[in-house]
Design an enzyme around this catalytic site. Sequence first.
Site, short mmCIF file in Angstrom:
data_model
loop_
_atom_site.label_atom_id
_atom_site.label_comp_id
_atom_site.label_asym_id
_atom_site.label_seq_id
_atom_site.Cartn_x
_atom_site.Cartn_y
_atom_site.Cartn_z
N SER A 123 0.84 -1.21 0.00
CA SER A 123 0.00 0.00 0.00
C SER A 123 0.86 1.25 0.00
O SER A 123 1.97 1.26 0.55
CB SER A 123 -0.88 0.00 1.26
OG SER A 123 -1.48 1.26 1.46
N TYR A 148 -2.36 -0.25 9.95
CA TYR A 148 -2.55 -0.82 8.61
C TYR A 148 -1.26 -0.72 7.80
O TYR A 148 -0.80 -1.71 7.20
CB TYR A 148 -3.69 -0.08 7.89
CG TYR A 148 -3.83 -0.44 6.44
CD1 TYR A 148 -4.25 -1.71 6.06
CD2 TYR A 148 -3.54 0.49 5.43
CE1 TYR A 148 -4.38 -2.05 4.72
CE2 TYR A 148 -3.68 0.16 4.10
CZ TYR A 148 -4.09 -1.12 3.74
OH TYR A 148 -4.22 -1.44 2.41
#
Length: 331
Positions: A123, A148
Amino acid sequence: MTGAAGFIGYHLCNKLGGLGYKVVGVDNLNDYYDVGLKNARLEILKQNQNFTFREIDLTDKKSLDALFEEFDFPYVVNLAAQAGVRYSITNPYAYLNSNVVGFLNILEGCRNHGVQHLIYASSSSVYGANKKMPFSVHNNVDHPISLYAATKKSNELMAHTYSALYNLPTTGLRFFTVYGPFGRPDMALFLFTKAILEGKPIDVYNNGKMKRDFTYVDDIVEAIARLVPKAAAPNTDWNGHQPDPASSFAPYRIFNIGNNKPVELLRFIEVIEECLGKKAVKNFMPLQDGDVPETFADVADLMREVDFKPATTIESGVKNFVDWYLGYYKK
């Protein structure tokens, strides 16, 4: 292919099936968001004779091992993950289970069954506190600001370890703000479209000054499809005295997949308004914990590797999403 009923997974399964790959899709169909949307995606995928589905949670090692035994996978694409930066602030354990334990089980399956190439989703959030723009895979990413992001950085480190120990070719892909038809209901485009149509206010973070490298989903899956048969190889010029984070002495590499053109959030909202023919009621908010003010992908390495660069404009991409949304929800 894990995360097959997810947003990007659905589009990639469609793409690979259309290219003639036999795709085995895996998903746990959890209720992080509307399971009906996931099932709708699956119903479309099941119409392709090249697609087979298995409902498995990646933390269920026994079922995953049985899957690797049943199918002789040359390639594995791991898109399954607990997504969302803000959700990770309040639900941290969900991220360790799905994104770390689940990924370890994938790595073990790959190394025990001779998989030729593992591609996995990282990501843009791994860039965290980095300020140098555009974000380059050749820069260190050691300052994540959400759990995350930390789990995605962990995936990259875990992949490198397996590449080094077991000669498993791995390719990590840092996605930049993916959007498009069948998108996730927790993402800005979906939330904004729904709220504008209902005449409800939208929360505009960082007072609209946020910039994002919005990347259309078809561009994401085109890049992945080109990478699947091109297994990572060792970088013979890699130097441990000046280590390049994007490659290694092992068959390991990292790519950004982004549009290479940041767009201010207020402009993004304008495009949605234009497509809907309706103005948004804006609720301006400060920057949220875990969010970064800007993302901007350097995609030079991706272009060199697969001769492709995402280029879909937000005007075109947002229109496609709005058309899908209005049709799907019969607005």
